[in-house]
Design a protein around this motif. Structure first.
Motif, PDB file in Angstrom:
ATOM      1  N   ASN A 174       5.383   4.597   2.106  1.00 53.44           N
ATOM      2  CA  ASN A 174       5.832   5.831   2.745  1.00 53.44           C
ATOM      3  C   ASN A 174       6.528   5.541   4.069  1.00 53.44           C
ATOM      4  O   ASN A 174       7.524   6.169   4.407  1.00 53.44           O
ATOM      5  CB  ASN A 174       4.659   6.789   2.970  1.00 53.44           C
ATOM      6  CG  ASN A 174       4.202   7.455   1.688  1.00 53.44           C
ATOM      7  OD1 ASN A 174       4.934   7.484   0.702  1.00 53.44           O
ATOM      8  ND2 ASN A 174       2.982   7.967   1.688  1.00 53.44           N
ATOM      9  N   SER A 175       5.977   4.572   4.802  1.00 47.72           N
ATOM     10  CA  SER A 175       6.568   4.195   6.075  1.00 47.72           C
ATOM     11  C   SER A 175       7.965   3.602   5.861  1.00 47.72           C
ATOM     12  O   SER A 175       8.896   3.926   6.593  1.00 47.72           O
ATOM     13  CB  SER A 175       5.672   3.191   6.798  1.00 47.72           C
ATOM     14  OG  SER A 175       6.281   2.782   7.998  1.00 47.72           O
ATOM     15  N   SER A 198       0.837  -1.198   0.000  1.00 47.56           N
ATOM     16  CA  SER A 198       0.000   0.000   0.000  1.00 47.56           C
ATOM     17  C   SER A 198       0.870   1.245   0.000  1.00 47.56           C
ATOM     18  O   SER A 198       2.061   1.204   0.302  1.00 47.56           O
ATOM     19  CB  SER A 198      -0.913   0.004   1.223  1.00 47.56           C
ATOM     20  OG  SER A 198      -0.158   0.250   2.394  1.00 47.56           O
ATOM     21  N   CYS A 199       0.249   2.336  -0.314  1.00 44.32           N
ATOM     22  CA  CYS A 199       0.954   3.630  -0.366  1.00 44.32           C
ATOM     23  C   CYS A 199       1.486   3.995   1.022  1.00 44.32           C
ATOM     24  O   CYS A 199       2.606   4.462   1.160  1.00 44.32           O
ATOM     25  CB  CYS A 199       0.003   4.707  -0.897  1.00 44.32           C
ATOM     26  SG  CYS A 199       0.805   6.294  -1.161  1.00 44.32           S
ATOM     27  N   ALA A 222       9.950   4.125   3.280  1.00 45.23           N
ATOM     28  CA  ALA A 222      10.825   5.207   2.809  1.00 45.23           C
ATOM     29  C   ALA A 222      11.245   6.091   3.973  1.00 45.23           C
ATOM     30  O   ALA A 222      12.407   6.501   4.068  1.00 45.23           O
ATOM     31  CB  ALA A 222      10.130   6.029   1.732  1.00 45.23           C
ATOM     32  N   SER A 223      10.320   6.354   4.890  1.00 41.62           N
ATOM     33  CA  SER A 223      10.619   7.181   6.053  1.00 41.62           C
ATOM     34  C   SER A 223      11.644   6.475   6.953  1.00 41.62           C
ATOM     35  O   SER A 223      12.585   7.099   7.451  1.00 41.62           O
ATOM     36  CB  SER A 223       9.341   7.465   6.834  1.00 41.62           C
ATOM     37  OG  SER A 223       9.638   8.180   8.013  1.00 41.62           O
ATOM     38  N   ALA A 224      11.467   5.174   7.139  1.00 43.36           N
ATOM     39  CA  ALA A 224      12.401   4.410   7.972  1.00 43.36           C
ATOM     40  C   ALA A 224      13.782   4.394   7.339  1.00 43.36           C
ATOM     41  O   ALA A 224      14.792   4.536   8.033  1.00 43.36           O
ATOM     42  CB  ALA A 224      11.882   2.983   8.171  1.00 43.36           C
ATOM     43  N   ARG A 225      13.848   4.236   6.013  1.00 37.56           N
ATOM     44  CA  ARG A 225      15.146   4.251   5.326  1.00 37.56           C
ATOM     45  C   ARG A 225      15.804   5.622   5.450  1.00 37.56           C
ATOM     46  O   ARG A 225      17.013   5.730   5.657  1.00 37.56           O
ATOM     47  CB  ARG A 225      14.978   3.872   3.853  1.00 37.56           C
ATOM     48  CG  ARG A 225      14.817   2.379   3.627  1.00 37.56           C
ATOM     49  CD  ARG A 225      14.970   2.003   2.161  1.00 37.56           C
ATOM     50  NE  ARG A 225      14.005   2.656   1.283  1.00 37.56           N
ATOM     51  CZ  ARG A 225      12.773   2.236   1.053  1.00 37.56           C
ATOM     52  NH1 ARG A 225      12.330   1.133   1.635  1.00 37.56           N
ATOM     53  NH2 ARG A 225      11.973   2.904   0.238  1.00 37.56           N
TER      54      ARG A 225
END
Length: 64
Positions: free
Chosen positions: A7-8, A2-3, A10-13
């Protein structure tokens, strides 16, 4: 995926990359600090040796 999940991730990375950058900067700063401290020790040893040499020269000069 899911989107929100993407996003989660990408944020963690991004957070992990930022933390890694901070740790690398801290490591580099500590290496520089240790290098400076080692140089300070070396200079202090040279200064102490010079003081001893000076005292020896004075004592020798006073013998005459």
């Amino acid at each position: 995926m899911s989107c929100a999940s993407r996003n989660s991730s990408a944020s963690a990375r991004a957070k992990a990359a930022a933390k890694k950058a901070v740790l690398e900067a801290e490591t580099a700063a500590l290496k520089r600090l240790h290098s400076i401290e080692e140089e300070e020790i070396r200079l202090r040893q040279c200064k102490d040796a010079l003081k001893l040499e000076t005292e020896m020269a004075k004592a020798k000069a006073e013998e005459f």
